[in-house]
Design a protein around this motif. Structure first.
Motif, PDB file in Angstrom:
ATOM      1  N   LEU A  68       0.882  -1.173   0.000  1.00 42.98           N
ATOM      2  CA  LEU A  68       0.000   0.000   0.000  1.00 42.98           C
ATOM      3  C   LEU A  68       0.916   1.218   0.000  1.00 42.98           C
ATOM      4  CD1 LEU A  68      -2.710   1.541   0.446  1.00 42.98           C
ATOM      5  CD2 LEU A  68      -2.385   1.165   2.903  1.00 42.98           C
ATOM      6  N   ILE A  69       0.721   2.119  -0.970  1.00 44.24           N
ATOM      7  CA  ILE A  69       1.564   3.312  -1.087  1.00 44.24           C
ATOM      8  C   ILE A  69       0.782   4.529  -0.596  1.00 44.24           C
ATOM      9  CG2 ILE A  69       2.775   4.846  -2.693  1.00 44.24           C
ATOM     10  CD1 ILE A  69       3.241   2.395  -4.497  1.00 44.24           C
ATOM     11  N   VAL A  70       1.362   5.245   0.381  1.00 42.88           N
ATOM     12  CA  VAL A  70       0.689   6.413   0.942  1.00 42.88           C
ATOM     13  C   VAL A  70       1.583   7.645   0.802  1.00 42.88           C
ATOM     14  CG1 VAL A  70      -0.431   7.399   2.972  1.00 42.88           C
ATOM     15  CG2 VAL A  70      -0.406   4.907   2.655  1.00 42.88           C
ATOM     16  N   GLY A  97      -3.039  -0.859  -3.346  1.00 48.48           N
ATOM     17  CA  GLY A  97      -3.797   0.363  -3.128  1.00 48.48           C
ATOM     18  C   GLY A  97      -2.891   1.560  -2.939  1.00 48.48           C
ATOM     19  N   GLU A  98      -3.501   2.756  -3.041  1.00 43.74           N
ATOM     20  CA  GLU A  98      -2.782   4.009  -2.835  1.00 43.74           C
ATOM     21  C   GLU A  98      -3.671   4.914  -1.997  1.00 43.74           C
ATOM     22  OE1 GLU A  98      -1.348   5.955  -6.390  1.00 43.74           O
ATOM     23  OE2 GLU A  98      -1.086   4.046  -7.419  1.00 43.74           O
ATOM     24  N   ALA A  99      -3.050   5.805  -1.232  1.00 44.47           N
ATOM     25  CA  ALA A  99      -3.813   6.775  -0.448  1.00 44.47           C
ATOM     26  C   ALA A  99      -3.029   8.071  -0.413  1.00 44.47           C
ATOM     27  CB  ALA A  99      -4.045   6.248   0.965  1.00 44.47           C
ATOM     28  N   GLU A 100      -3.757   9.210  -0.389  1.00 41.67           N
ATOM     29  CA  GLU A 100      -3.051  10.505  -0.382  1.00 41.67           C
ATOM     30  C   GLU A 100      -3.056  11.195   0.969  1.00 41.67           C
ATOM     31  OE1 GLU A 100      -7.085  11.290  -2.310  1.00 41.67           O
ATOM     32  OE2 GLU A 100      -5.478   9.892  -2.709  1.00 41.67           O
ATOM     33  N   ALA A 139      -5.283   6.182   4.325  1.00 34.89           N
ATOM     34  CA  ALA A 139      -4.324   5.089   4.492  1.00 34.89           C
ATOM     35  C   ALA A 139      -4.847   4.041   5.470  1.00 34.89           C
ATOM     36  CB  ALA A 139      -2.981   5.633   4.978  1.00 34.89           C
ATOM     37  N   VAL A 140      -5.427   4.512   6.575  1.00 42.19           N
ATOM     38  CA  VAL A 140      -5.948   3.589   7.588  1.00 42.19           C
ATOM     39  C   VAL A 140      -7.101   2.766   6.992  1.00 42.19           C
ATOM     40  CG1 VAL A 140      -7.023   3.395   9.873  1.00 42.19           C
ATOM     41  CG2 VAL A 140      -5.196   5.070   9.490  1.00 42.19           C
ATOM     42  N   ALA A 141      -7.999   3.433   6.260  1.00 41.84           N
ATOM     43  CA  ALA A 141      -9.120   2.735   5.621  1.00 41.84           C
ATOM     44  C   ALA A 141      -8.612   1.739   4.571  1.00 41.84           C
ATOM     45  CB  ALA A 141     -10.061   3.744   4.974  1.00 41.84           C
ATOM     46  N   VAL A 189       3.471  -1.286   4.030  1.00 40.04           N
ATOM     47  CA  VAL A 189       2.982   0.044   3.665  1.00 40.04           C
ATOM     48  C   VAL A 189       4.171   0.993   3.522  1.00 40.04           C
ATOM     49  CG1 VAL A 189       1.532   2.004   4.397  1.00 40.04           C
ATOM     50  CG2 VAL A 189       0.901  -0.332   5.074  1.00 40.04           C
ATOM     51  N   THR A 190       4.180   1.819   2.465  1.00 39.67           N
ATOM     52  CA  THR A 190       5.145   2.921   2.403  1.00 39.67           C
ATOM     53  C   THR A 190       4.342   4.148   2.807  1.00 39.67           C
ATOM     54  OG1 THR A 190       4.742   3.520   0.082  1.00 39.67           O
ATOM     55  CG2 THR A 190       6.445   1.854   0.501  1.00 39.67           C
ATOM     56  N   MET A 191       4.835   4.893   3.793  1.00 40.38           N
ATOM     57  CA  MET A 191       4.057   5.980   4.387  1.00 40.38           C
ATOM     58  C   MET A 191       4.830   7.293   4.404  1.00 40.38           C
ATOM     59  SD  MET A 191       1.171   6.585   6.230  1.00 40.38           S
ATOM     60  CE  MET A 191       0.647   5.009   6.936  1.00 40.38           C
TER      61      MET A 191
END
Length: 120
Positions: free
Chosen positions: A6-8, A31-34, A39-41, A51-53
């Motif tokens: 997961l990339i954040v 998945g990706e999050a901005e 990211a948590v969801a 995860v990369t955060m």
């Protein structure tokens, strides 16, 4: 397919760069999050292996997101990615539960090395 990632990051081009590096090394981007909230969801939805955060993001920063994810899954594996390589941030991220830290601008080898090290 390889391990699920997961990339954040709030910067789309950073997510794209990480995605490119990881896919070339047989990782599956699930998945990706901005931001930290998303990211948590996304973590709950995709159950990634790692995860990369990013640290500095709107809504919820990376350190708070790490704490939230670690509350949900104490075994979560998280690699922080940030332009802010200052010592206090690194220490705070590790105390929050991050497993490793990559500083932007990153070298592709360093990204792959950190992720494979954390995944063991």
């Amino acid at each position: 397919m390889g391990k699920k990632v997961l990339i954040v990051d709030d910067a789309a081009f950073m997510r794209m760069m990480l995605k490119d590096i990881l896919q070339k090394n047989d990782y599956e981007i699930v998945g990706e999050a901005e931001n930290g909230k998303l990211a948590v969801a996304a973590y709950q939805k995709y159950q990634p292996d790692i995860v990369t955060m990013d640290i500095t993001m709107p809504e919820m920063n990376g350190i708070d997101a790490v704490k939230a994810i670690k509350t949900l899954d104490p075994g979560a594996k998280i690699v922080m990615v940030s332009a802010m390589g200052q010592q206090p941030m690194v220490i705070e991220a590790i105390q929050a539960g991050a497993n490793d830290f990559i500083v932007k601008p990153f070298q592709p080898e360093r990204v792959v090395e950190a992720i494979s090290k954390v995944l063991g």
